[in-house]
Enzyme design. Structure first.
Site, PDB file in Angstrom:
ATOM      1  N   GLU A  32      33.980 -58.282 -26.100  1.00  0.00           N
ATOM      2  CA  GLU A  32      34.773 -58.517 -24.879  1.00  0.00           C
ATOM      3  C   GLU A  32      35.149 -57.198 -24.212  1.00  0.00           C
ATOM      4  O   GLU A  32      35.326 -57.139 -23.003  1.00  0.00           O
ATOM      5  CB  GLU A  32      36.027 -59.354 -25.196  1.00  0.00           C
ATOM      6  CG  GLU A  32      35.756 -60.714 -25.856  1.00  0.00           C
ATOM      7  CD  GLU A  32      35.302 -61.823 -24.896  1.00  0.00           C
ATOM      8  OE1 GLU A  32      34.964 -61.532 -23.741  1.00  0.00           O
ATOM      9  OE2 GLU A  32      35.287 -63.001 -25.336  1.00  0.00           O
ATOM     10  N   LYS A  89      41.146 -56.867 -16.666  1.00  0.00           N
ATOM     11  CA  LYS A  89      41.431 -58.305 -16.694  1.00  0.00           C
ATOM     12  C   LYS A  89      42.606 -58.634 -15.781  1.00  0.00           C
ATOM     13  O   LYS A  89      42.572 -59.622 -15.043  1.00  0.00           O
ATOM     14  CB  LYS A  89      41.690 -58.794 -18.131  1.00  0.00           C
ATOM     15  CG  LYS A  89      41.983 -60.289 -18.138  1.00  0.00           C
ATOM     16  CD  LYS A  89      41.500 -61.044 -19.329  1.00  0.00           C
ATOM     17  CE  LYS A  89      41.695 -62.539 -19.091  1.00  0.00           C
ATOM     18  NZ  LYS A  89      41.421 -63.354 -20.224  1.00  0.00           N
ATOM     19  N   GLU A 104      40.939 -69.416 -11.552  1.00  0.00           N
ATOM     20  CA  GLU A 104      39.472 -69.393 -11.565  1.00  0.00           C
ATOM     21  C   GLU A 104      38.841 -70.283 -10.498  1.00  0.00           C
ATOM     22  O   GLU A 104      38.011 -71.149 -10.789  1.00  0.00           O
ATOM     23  CB  GLU A 104      38.930 -69.759 -12.962  1.00  0.00           C
ATOM     24  CG  GLU A 104      37.496 -69.268 -13.139  1.00  0.00           C
ATOM     25  CD  GLU A 104      36.990 -69.359 -14.559  1.00  0.00           C
ATOM     26  OE1 GLU A 104      37.665 -68.836 -15.462  1.00  0.00           O
ATOM     27  OE2 GLU A 104      35.923 -69.955 -14.766  1.00  0.00           O
ATOM     28  N   ARG A 161      37.447 -64.900 -10.862  1.00  0.00           N
ATOM     29  CA  ARG A 161      37.777 -64.878 -12.300  1.00  0.00           C
ATOM     30  C   ARG A 161      36.587 -65.308 -13.165  1.00  0.00           C
ATOM     31  O   ARG A 161      36.478 -64.891 -14.331  1.00  0.00           O
ATOM     32  CB  ARG A 161      39.004 -65.754 -12.588  1.00  0.00           C
ATOM     33  CG  ARG A 161      39.416 -65.681 -14.055  1.00  0.00           C
ATOM     34  CD  ARG A 161      40.778 -66.246 -14.346  1.00  0.00           C
ATOM     35  NE  ARG A 161      41.053 -66.147 -15.774  1.00  0.00           N
ATOM     36  CZ  ARG A 161      42.219 -66.336 -16.333  1.00  0.00           C
ATOM     37  NH1 ARG A 161      43.274 -66.646 -15.591  1.00  0.00           N
ATOM     38  NH2 ARG A 161      42.364 -66.228 -17.633  1.00  0.00           N
ATOM     39  N   HIS A 220      33.295 -66.212 -31.944  1.00  0.00           N
ATOM     40  CA  HIS A 220      33.244 -66.280 -30.473  1.00  0.00           C
ATOM     41  C   HIS A 220      32.670 -64.977 -29.898  1.00  0.00           C
ATOM     42  O   HIS A 220      31.767 -65.009 -29.058  1.00  0.00           O
ATOM     43  CB  HIS A 220      34.657 -66.541 -29.938  1.00  0.00           C
ATOM     44  CG  HIS A 220      34.756 -66.494 -28.443  1.00  0.00           C
ATOM     45  ND1 HIS A 220      34.240 -67.480 -27.634  1.00  0.00           N
ATOM     46  CD2 HIS A 220      35.277 -65.556 -27.617  1.00  0.00           C
ATOM     47  CE1 HIS A 220      34.453 -67.162 -26.367  1.00  0.00           C
ATOM     48  NE2 HIS A 220      35.077 -66.003 -26.322  1.00  0.00           N
TER      49      HIS A 220
END
Ligand code: NAD
Ligand code: GLY
Length: 369
Positions: A190, A232, A242, A246, A270
């Site tokens: 991420e 972010k 979103e 986003r 993940h």
């Protein structure tokens, strides 16, 4: 682990739902940070069976000085427990302890605990305040920030949930010292994500510092967490729910969610699925003529160096691409059954785009070898 001082602050600007994200060590000993913790009648710390013995006592001790009553609920650990049944354990504890709507929830753990606690906070008595205390790299750079909360459904990941912002995020880097290496790598996925979608200079910085990040050098981790949270926060401030930009934060996630669901939640982490998903999304961007092969190689090399898989798993031995497509059609970005992928241009920009099934099938086939 050495300490960083003073803590770094990143603000997320959402009008009356704005809040600070603190990055550093010894955060709960800092009077300025403590002063920002929401007041209330009681606190409930939600954690899991792995994190509780490591970090719960310190947080509970601090909260006993701030609240009349302090409770603890410990959930089973694992993505496969991100379910209604586990969520209900939080409501059971809140109701058993007769917690009122001034109760403040504290999510102490990784993204699974954070997403479930946030959803519990959004729905208990139609909303109570909550604080994120993320203890994995992934949750510090992504899931604790921005207010996405929820649980999985057997037919799709994170399919049930709510947008609900925390009042505060406390990223204590010293918790990362106990994180298994595989989880650190998952978090790096991420971190890497923010480069190709928003900041090529940051991508270069990650490449130059990947060894220090893997060695958990605190100064290097501090910059990685802070810069990730800044990017972010900047994206979420423009599009909290979103409806547009986003979605770029989901780079690699459309393929990644298919891998997670197809392999069975908890088999691939993940972040591992996102790492491999980014390679697949970059390959699709290349196939769409948006970037060149050298950039795909550059990203693949970095993702592999971060300790992440770059070869996609076979989800169905008879019709592998068909299975991927089936799983991706329930992606939250899909519209009228049409999958929308986050694709990149090699210059630090990302957009949403559809692609012909035949091209996606080709990308999947190339990604699995
Ligand atoms: P996780 O919560 O499962 O944590 C990973 C593992 O590390 C767990 O076994 C956990 O118990 C353990 N752990 C946590 N902190 C530890 C520590 N300090 N020391 C030792 N062990 C520790 O996984 P994650 O990667 O943190 O989060 C993944 C979840 O986050 C997924 O469910 C994903 O969907 C979600 N997510 C949400 C968002 C969002 O915007 N809300 C964004 C990205 C991911
Ligand atoms: N992790 C993607 C988002 O928060 O939008």
């Amino acid at each position: 682990m050495q300490s960083t001082f003073p803590p770094q602050r990143v603000d997320i600007d959402l009008g009356d739902r704005s809040y600070p994200i603190w990055v550093g060590t010894a955060l709960i000993d800092n009077p300025e940070i403590l002063a920002g913790i929401p007041k209330g009648s009681a606190a409930m710390v939600v954690t899991n069976a792995t994190v509780q013995p490591l970090y719960a006592q310190e947080l509970l001790h601090c909260l006993r000085g701030l609240y009349r009553q302090v409770h603890l609920v410990t959930l089973p650990d694992g993505e496969e427990f991100k379910t209604w049944q586990t969520l209900n354990l939080i409501f059971d504890a809140l109701l058993t302890k007769q917690c009122d709507r001034k109760t403040v929830l504290f999510a102490l753990g990784g993204g699974v605990v954070g997403d479930m606690t946030g959803f519990a906070a959004a729905s208990y008595m139609r909303g109570v305040p909550f604080v994120q205390v993320p203890t994995t790299l992934l949750s510090q750079v992504d899931s604790s920030v921005g207010g996405k909360t929820g649980i999985n459904h057997p037919l799709g990941k994170n399919m049930v949930g709510a947008f609900y912002q925390p009042h505060l995020v406390l990223c204590d880097l010293k918790t990362l010292s106990t994180l298994p290496s595989r989880e650190l790598s998952a978090g790096l996925a991420e971190v890497i994500k923010y480069g190709p979608i928003a900041d090529l200079a940051f991508l270069g910085w990650i490449e130059a510092n990947i060894d220090a990040l893997i060695k958990r050098d605190v100064t290097t981790l501090t910059h990685a967490v802070k810069r990730s949270c800044e990017i972010k926060a900047w994206v979420v401030s423009q599009d909290e729910r979103e409806s547009g930009v986003r979605a770029i934060l989901n780079f690699g996630h459309t393929f990644g969610h298919a891998i997670e669901a197809g392999m069975g939640y908890g088999n691939w982490l993940h972040g591992e699925a996102v790492g491999c998903g980014m390679v697949m999304a970059a390959r699709l961007s290349l196939a769409l003529g948006m970037m060149d092969a050298a950039y795909l190689e550059r990203l693949t090399r970095l993702i592999a160096k971060a300790g992440l898989p770059v070869i996609a798993p076979i989800l169905d031995k008879d019709d592998n691409a068909g299975r991927y497509l089936e799983l991706m059609r329930v992606d939250k970005k899909a519209e009228a059954g049409e999958i929308r992928f986050v694709v990149i241009d090699g210059k630090g920009n990302a957009t949403l785009q559809t692609a012909p099934d035949a091209l996606v099938r080709q990308v999947i086939a190339e990604s699995c070898v």
